[in-house]
Design an enzyme around this catalytic site. Structure first.
Site, PDB file in Angstrom:
ATOM      1  CD  GLU A 133      -3.065  -1.042   2.181  1.00 26.27           C
ATOM      2  OE1 GLU A 133      -3.046  -0.116   3.016  1.00 26.27           O
ATOM      3  OE2 GLU A 133      -4.008  -1.849   2.081  1.00 26.27           O
ATOM      4  CD  GLU A 173      -4.186  -5.989   4.211  1.00 31.28           C
ATOM      5  OE1 GLU A 173      -5.134  -5.167   4.236  1.00 31.28           O
ATOM      6  OE2 GLU A 173      -3.047  -5.708   4.601  1.00 31.28           O
TER       7      GLU A 173
HETATM    8  C1  LIG Z   1       5.873  -0.305   5.227  1.00 32.46           C
HETATM    9  O1  LIG Z   1       5.023  -0.736   6.247  1.00 32.46           O
HETATM   10  C2  LIG Z   1       4.036   0.180   6.633  1.00 32.46           C
HETATM   11  C3  LIG Z   1       3.287  -0.448   7.762  1.00 32.46           C
HETATM   12  O2  LIG Z   1       2.918  -1.770   7.456  1.00 32.46           O
HETATM   13  C4  LIG Z   1       3.163   0.513   5.434  1.00 32.46           C
HETATM   14  O3  LIG Z   1       2.209   1.475   5.800  1.00 32.46           O
HETATM   15  C5  LIG Z   1       4.027   1.050   4.310  1.00 32.46           C
HETATM   16  O4  LIG Z   1       3.262   1.294   3.160  1.00 32.46           O
HETATM   17  C6  LIG Z   1       5.102   0.063   3.984  1.00 32.46           C
HETATM   18  N1  LIG Z   1       6.024   0.574   3.007  1.00 32.46           N
HETATM   19  C7  LIG Z   1       6.433  -0.180   2.006  1.00 32.46           C
HETATM   20  C8  LIG Z   1       7.511   0.353   1.140  1.00 32.46           C
HETATM   21  O5  LIG Z   1       5.982  -1.284   1.814  1.00 32.46           O
END
Ligand SMILES: *[C@@H]1O[C@H](CO)[C@@H](O)[C@H](O)[C@H]1NC(C)=O
Ligand SMILES: *[C@@H]1O[C@H](CO)[C@@H](O)[C@H](O)[C@H]1NC(C)=O
Ligand SMILES: *[C@@H]1O[C@H](CO)[C@@H](O)[C@H](O)[C@H]1NC(C)=O
Ligand SMILES: *[C@@H]1O[C@H](CO)[C@@H](O)[C@H](O)[C@H]1NC(C)=O
Ligand SMILES: *[C@@H]1O[C@H](CO)[C@@H](O)[C@H](O)[C@H]1NC(C)=O
Ligand SMILES: *[C@@H]1O[C@H](CO)[C@@H](O)[C@H](O)[C@H]1NC(C)=O
Ligand SMILES: *[C@@H]1O[C@H](CO)[C@@H](O)[C@H](O)[C@H]1NC(C)=O
Length: 499
Positions: free
Chosen positions: A169, A278
């Site tokens: 995300e 999910e």
């Molecule tokens: C990293 O983890 C956070 C919390 O799960 C999430 O909000 C964020 O999008 C993630 N970033 C990446 C690069 O996946």
């Protein structure tokens, strides 16, 4: 291909008999399908559908880069949960954050033996461990990629690692994240795949998990699944694609109102595997999970490769199948029973690998993507920083490289209580030998016939750097280092395929 002599094979065979470590067959990708190769060389592989659960006991606060523990560090908890996942009928978990410096060998070996594959996210919300979605250039650097590569090192040798999510995300709004983040996520996928090609024994798939934003769904998918300039070797594309979807709510939605029909049409021509990373709306509780048997594994079965229910443990946002006490006890919720009976009802088709359509090449087309969402479609990826190239060339020299180990297969010491309040006493996992590459090890004593035949078996010692969107036929690629009774040896997958 290397032929092994009969005596070498026999000694390997004997060592395997002494071991309780059965390595699962690594999942491969052909076109839009996951493939589980056959345990025996020459037999056909089968299409693999994810029947899974998102797994992050403790939620986001279950992880801290300063802590010596994470969700895969307590073997007793993993034994408890592997038992519960088997009972549920799941075959895959997704884990969001792990500490790359912690030892995960026992937990991963327990899940491996229980037939559970793992998809791992490579980031966390701690400083230096994520990509800033609004201002990604500020975090796309050596520090971040070192953290990512450490996770690859820690998990690359586990055969039940299904793949990595390069981002979760990261694009989560129609503002700065969609404007700035996409080329950086592709760059991270590129860097990860280059690292894997040089430092892992098989082409571990790398993908992206997308937020549920209807207006962006088609454009985001088109952006990640394509090959830039039609380059077949483009490493920056996603090998698989996760969609987060909470649009079907138990008892109140159906195929039409849930938007599943739209999901079906958006992804029906996909060139890579797509699944729900999910799902499981909780507006109405307890959840009955009608979308499992009426949607994901029926109407969507020709299009998606299954999905992961959010989520295993009860956390602040109330999506749990299991309530975990601070003392490690587990209490099953009604949701657990309901999902179990849904999984039990699903009728997953048997599809042979040969019935899967050949992979198609999809050339990136900015015009097409901009017609789906204006402003999306920047394929100018950031250059790889020198320090990142150096790490890819030389490897991290990591001291924490995971491996399968033997473990004590006795039930968890934590108390497990079912939804009716009864304690479950014999919570031990069952090990299905036919799911493993070295299935012969469970045979008590090799017969003369099988020993003779084994003399003609060959070991596929070639390490695979083939891209995961092409089919590597036959036995699973790669070698697994297994610690059997103190003996370290490399086991070519082909050895397992004793005819
Ligand atoms: C990293 O983890 C956070 C919390 O799960 C999430 O909000 C964020 O999008 C993630 N970033 C990446 C690069 O996946
Ligand atoms: C349960 O506790 C016993 C005694 O402390 C220990 O030997 C055993 O390994 C534990 N079980 C698991 C699955 O960790
Ligand atoms: C869903 O998509 C598949 C192709 O992946 C198609 O065969 C099927 O007819 C579609 N189902 C519906 C209900 O539209
Ligand atoms: C699954 O369904 C079968 C009958 O279809 C039943 O015998 C079995 O007990 C069910 N198992 C679970 C775990 O619900
Ligand atoms: C790109 O997509 C546009 C719009 O769908 C289409 O008109 C054009 O022919 C495509 N370009 C190529 C090279 O396929
Ligand atoms: C495309 O992304 C690159 C970073 O990879 C950035 O430098 C460039 O400004 C972006 N182009 C547009 C038009 O946003
Ligand atoms: C890797 O580690 C070994 C042993 O710790 C050390 O001898 C070697 O110099 C290291 N190599 C690099 C490139 O750091």
């Amino acid at each position: 291909m290397v032929s092994l002599s009969k005596s070498v094979l026999s000694s390997i065979y004997v060592s395997l008999l002494a071991s309780s470590v059965n390595a699962l067959i690594p999942i491969e990708i052909v076109g839009k399908r996951f493939i589980k190769p056959a345990p025996k060389e020459g037999d056909e592989g089968e299409v693999f559908f994810i029947k899974g659960v998102d797994y992050m006991p403790g939620g986001a606060s279950g992880y801290s880069s300063n802590s010596k523990s994470d969700v895969l560090s307590d073997a007793d908890a993993c034994m408890r949960d592997a038992y519960l996942l088997q009972k549920l009928g799941a075959n895959t978990i997704r884990i969001y954050s792990i500490n790359p410096d912690v030892n995960h060998d026992e937990c991963m070996s327990i899940f491996n033996s229980a037939g559970i594959y793992v998809i791992l996210d490579v980031n966390s919300s701690d400083s230096g461990e994520y990509l800033d979605r609004e201002n990604p250039s500020s975090t796309y650097n050596g520090q971040y990629l070192e953290n990512v590569f450490k996770r690859i090192e820690a998990f690359k040798n586990f055969p039940n690692l299904l793949g990595f999510f390069a981002g979760n995300e990261v694009i989560n709004d129609q503002g700065n994240s969609v404007k700035n983040a996409p080329p950086y996520v592709r760059a991270v996928q590129r860097d990860m795949k280059q690292y894997i090609a040089k430092h892992a024994d098989r082409a571990i798939p790398v993908g992206y998990s997308a937020a549920e934003i209807d207006d962006l769904r088609a454009a985001t998918y088109e952006y990640f699944q394509c090959n830039i300039d039609g380059d077949e070797k483009d490493e920056s594309k996603s090998d698989f694609y996760g969609v987060n979807s909470y649009s079907w709510c138990s008892g109140s939605s159906d195929w039409g109102s849930s938007g599943y029909s739209k999901v079906n049409s958006t992804f029906q021509d996909s060139s890579i595997p797509v699944f729900f990373s999910e799902y499981g709306c909780n507006k109405i509780t307890p959840r009955t999970f009608d979308e499992v048997s009426e949607g994901v594994y029926s109407g969507l079965i020709d299009t998606l490769s299954g999905g992961l229910i959010y989520e295993f443990s009860e956390e602040a946002n109330h999506y749990g199948l299991v309530d975990l006490g601070t003392d490690g006890s587990a209490t099953l919720q009604d949701d657990f029973d309901n999902l179990q009976s849904q999984y039990n009802k699903t009728d997953i088709p048997d599809i042979s690998e040969s019935d899967v359509e050949d992979p198609t090449l999809s050339t990136c087309n900015s015009t097409k993507i901009q017609s789906l969402y204006k402003g999306f479609g920047n394929f100018t990826l950031p250059d790889q920083p020198d320090e990142v190239s150096d790490m890819i060339d030389n490897g991290l020299n990591s001291t924490n490289v995971g491996k399968l180990v033997e473990f004590d297969n006795s039930p968890s010491n934590y108390t497990i209580t079912d939804a009716d309040g009864n304690e479950i006493t014999d919570a031990s996992i069952s090990i299905n030998p036919t799911a493993t590459i070295n299935e012969q090890q469970t045979t008590a004593v090799p017969t003369e016939a099988s020993t003779t035949k084994s003399a003609s078996a060959t070991a596929n010692a070639a390490s695979s750097s083939s891209s995961s969107h092409s089919s590597s036929k036959g036995a699973a690629a790669g070698n697994f280092e297994i610690n059997a009774g103190g003996l370290m040896f490399m086991m070519g997958v082909g050895i397992a395929a004793l005819l």
